[in-house]
Design a protein around this motif. Structure first.
Motif, PDB file in Angstrom:
ATOM      1  N   GLU A   1      47.367  14.607  25.331  1.00 34.93           N
ATOM      2  CA  GLU A   1      46.913  15.177  24.063  1.00 34.93           C
ATOM      3  C   GLU A   1      46.775  14.123  22.982  1.00 34.93           C
ATOM      4  N   SER A   2      47.236  12.919  23.251  1.00 35.35           N
ATOM      5  CA  SER A   2      47.188  11.857  22.258  1.00 35.35           C
ATOM      6  C   SER A   2      45.754  11.495  21.926  1.00 35.35           C
ATOM      7  N   GLY A   3      45.534  11.248  20.689  1.00 38.92           N
ATOM      8  CA  GLY A   3      44.252  10.740  20.235  1.00 38.92           C
ATOM      9  C   GLY A   3      44.496   9.442  19.500  1.00 38.92           C
ATOM     10  N   PRO A   4      43.449   8.781  19.067  1.00 35.52           N
ATOM     11  CA  PRO A   4      43.625   7.500  18.404  1.00 35.52           C
ATOM     12  C   PRO A   4      44.445   7.605  17.115  1.00 35.52           C
ATOM     13  N   ARG A   5      44.437   8.768  16.461  1.00 35.69           N
ATOM     14  CA  ARG A   5      45.171   8.925  15.209  1.00 35.69           C
ATOM     15  C   ARG A   5      46.560   9.503  15.403  1.00 35.69           C
ATOM     16  N   GLN A   6      46.819  10.138  16.534  1.00 34.82           N
ATOM     17  CA  GLN A   6      48.106  10.787  16.743  1.00 34.82           C
ATOM     18  C   GLN A   6      48.563  10.604  18.185  1.00 34.82           C
ATOM     19  N   ALA A   7      48.924   9.404  18.516  1.00 39.33           N
ATOM     20  CA  ALA A   7      49.376   9.116  19.869  1.00 39.33           C
ATOM     21  C   ALA A   7      50.830   9.527  20.020  1.00 39.33           C
ATOM     22  N   GLU A   8      51.137  10.215  21.106  1.00 41.44           N
ATOM     23  CA  GLU A   8      52.498  10.612  21.435  1.00 41.44           C
ATOM     24  C   GLU A   8      52.978   9.760  22.603  1.00 41.44           C
ATOM     25  N   LEU A   9      54.098   9.078  22.411  1.00 35.52           N
ATOM     26  CA  LEU A   9      54.665   8.240  23.457  1.00 35.52           C
ATOM     27  C   LEU A   9      55.461   9.094  24.426  1.00 35.52           C
ATOM     28  N   SER A  10      55.447   8.711  25.684  1.00 35.09           N
ATOM     29  CA  SER A  10      56.218   9.453  26.680  1.00 35.09           C
ATOM     30  C   SER A  10      56.669   8.521  27.789  1.00 35.09           C
ATOM     31  N   ALA A  11      57.692   8.979  28.509  1.00 37.11           N
ATOM     32  CA  ALA A  11      58.184   8.267  29.693  1.00 37.11           C
ATOM     33  C   ALA A  11      58.044   9.214  30.867  1.00 37.11           C
ATOM     34  N   LYS A  12      57.863   8.653  32.054  1.00 42.12           N
ATOM     35  CA  LYS A  12      57.689   9.490  33.238  1.00 42.12           C
ATOM     36  C   LYS A  12      58.337   8.811  34.438  1.00 42.12           C
ATOM     37  N   VAL A  13      58.938   9.641  35.281  1.00 44.46           N
ATOM     38  CA  VAL A  13      59.423   9.201  36.582  1.00 44.46           C
ATOM     39  C   VAL A  13      58.428   9.752  37.594  1.00 44.46           C
ATOM     40  N   TRP A  14      57.779   8.862  38.328  1.00 44.90           N
ATOM     41  CA  TRP A  14      56.772   9.263  39.305  1.00 44.90           C
ATOM     42  C   TRP A  14      57.436   9.451  40.658  1.00 44.90           C
ATOM     43  N   ARG A  15      57.332  10.660  41.200  1.00 45.66           N
ATOM     44  CA  ARG A  15      57.925  10.981  42.491  1.00 45.66           C
ATOM     45  C   ARG A  15      56.823  11.105  43.531  1.00 45.66           C
ATOM     46  N   TYR A  16      57.105  10.617  44.718  1.00 42.04           N
ATOM     47  CA  TYR A  16      56.146  10.696  45.822  1.00 42.04           C
ATOM     48  C   TYR A  16      56.650  11.752  46.799  1.00 42.04           C
ATOM     49  N   THR A  17      55.849  12.782  47.018  1.00 43.63           N
ATOM     50  CA  THR A  17      56.281  13.920  47.836  1.00 43.63           C
ATOM     51  C   THR A  17      55.907  13.780  49.302  1.00 43.63           C
ATOM     52  N   GLY A  18      55.330  12.668  49.690  1.00 45.41           N
ATOM     53  CA  GLY A  18      54.907  12.470  51.072  1.00 45.41           C
ATOM     54  C   GLY A  18      53.397  12.538  51.198  1.00 45.41           C
ATOM     55  N   ASP A  19      52.770  13.320  50.329  1.00 44.83           N
ATOM     56  CA  ASP A  19      51.316  13.430  50.330  1.00 44.83           C
ATOM     57  C   ASP A  19      50.687  12.776  49.109  1.00 44.83           C
ATOM     58  N   ALA A  20      51.366  12.911  47.980  1.00 48.01           N
ATOM     59  CA  ALA A  20      50.787  12.412  46.738  1.00 48.01           C
ATOM     60  C   ALA A  20      51.882  12.236  45.703  1.00 48.01           C
ATOM     61  N   LEU A  21      51.532  11.575  44.596  1.00 49.75           N
ATOM     62  CA  LEU A  21      52.456  11.486  43.480  1.00 49.75           C
ATOM     63  C   LEU A  21      52.551  12.860  42.834  1.00 49.75           C
ATOM     64  N   SER A  22      53.755  13.274  42.522  1.00 47.21           N
ATOM     65  CA  SER A  22      54.008  14.606  41.984  1.00 47.21           C
ATOM     66  C   SER A  22      54.125  14.556  40.467  1.00 47.21           C
ATOM     67  N   THR A  23      53.768  15.646  39.820  1.00 46.03           N
ATOM     68  CA  THR A  23      53.906  15.747  38.371  1.00 46.03           C
ATOM     69  C   THR A  23      55.136  16.558  37.985  1.00 46.03           C
ATOM     70  N   GLN A  24      56.006  16.856  38.941  1.00 46.63           N
ATOM     71  CA  GLN A  24      57.192  17.671  38.669  1.00 46.63           C
ATOM     72  C   GLN A  24      58.124  16.971  37.691  1.00 46.63           C
ATOM     73  N   SER A  25      58.702  17.787  36.799  1.00 48.38           N
ATOM     74  CA  SER A  25      59.749  17.244  35.945  1.00 48.38           C
ATOM     75  C   SER A  25      61.047  17.290  36.730  1.00 48.38           C
ATOM     76  N   GLU A  26      62.054  16.579  36.247  1.00 46.70           N
ATOM     77  CA  GLU A  26      63.269  16.477  37.037  1.00 46.70           C
ATOM     78  C   GLU A  26      64.477  16.195  36.162  1.00 46.70           C
ATOM     79  N   GLU A  27      65.642  16.498  36.687  1.00 45.28           N
ATOM     80  CA  GLU A  27      66.874  16.008  36.090  1.00 45.28           C
ATOM     81  C   GLU A  27      66.957  14.534  36.423  1.00 45.28           C
ATOM     82  N   LEU A  28      67.492  13.759  35.500  1.00 46.67           N
ATOM     83  CA  LEU A  28      67.567  12.322  35.725  1.00 46.67           C
ATOM     84  C   LEU A  28      69.006  11.875  35.928  1.00 46.67           C
ATOM     85  N   PRO A  29      69.268  11.108  36.989  1.00 49.47           N
ATOM     86  CA  PRO A  29      70.584  10.489  37.111  1.00 49.47           C
ATOM     87  C   PRO A  29      70.783   9.545  35.923  1.00 49.47           C
TER      88      PRO A  29
END
Length: 159
Positions: A41-69
């Motif tokens: 949703e970020s645009g040039p005037r209102q960029a939102e920073l985010s962090a992501k943990v990319w998980r591989y499910t065996g077929d593809a990278l997943s977009t699932q959210s997760e609890e973090l150790p």
């Protein structure tokens, strides 16, 4: 493995092959990469920073959210701090990084190392890195307050 740049998270700085440095889980779990970037949703005037943990499910990278150790939260904090350090001096590069040397740092962690690099697999990296840098600057006070607090707490703990 290329991180998709067409999802809700546009990666700018990545720690690829994270599964090799993931604490006691190294080499055993599906968390393949950490990234810092922008929300879609970020645009040039209102960029939102985010962090992501990319998980591989065996077929593809997943977009699932997760609890973090907790160690992974700290690894994300290391990624944030090293990225901020780079962007403090990034103005010396035409595109805010050296395309010939996209790896910003290599940080030794439990048996391997976490590479911190600009995500050159992102087809829009030249635009996204500008937005990311601008968002870091715009959020500097808020992020800085938290980093100062974290620094104080770490010192109180003896670190």
């Amino acid at each position: 493995m290329n991180i998709p740049d067409t999802l809700n998270h546009k990666p700018v700085v990545v720690a690829e092959h994270y599964d090799q440095v993931d604490g006691r889980n190294a080499g055993r779990l599906d968390a393949k990469c950490l990234s810092l970037g922008l929300t879609a949703e970020s645009g040039p005037r209102q960029a939102e920073l985010s962090a992501k943990v990319w998980r591989y499910t065996g077929d593809a990278l997943s977009t699932q959210s997760e609890e973090l150790p907790l160690h992974r939260v700290l690894d994300l904090a290391i990624l944030i701090c090293r990225s901020m350090e780079h962007f403090n001096e990034a103005y010396i590069y035409e595109h805010l990084f050296d395309p010939e040397q996209p790896v910003l740092d290599r940080i030794g962690l439990q048996g391997s190392a976490m590479n911190v690099a600009v995500c050159t697999a992102n087809a829009n990296i030249l635009e996204d890195i500008q937005s990311f840098n601008q968002a870091l600057s715009q959020n500097g006070e808020m992020i800085g307050e938290r980093l100062r607090t974290l620094s104080r707490v770490l010192k109180e703990l003896g670190y």
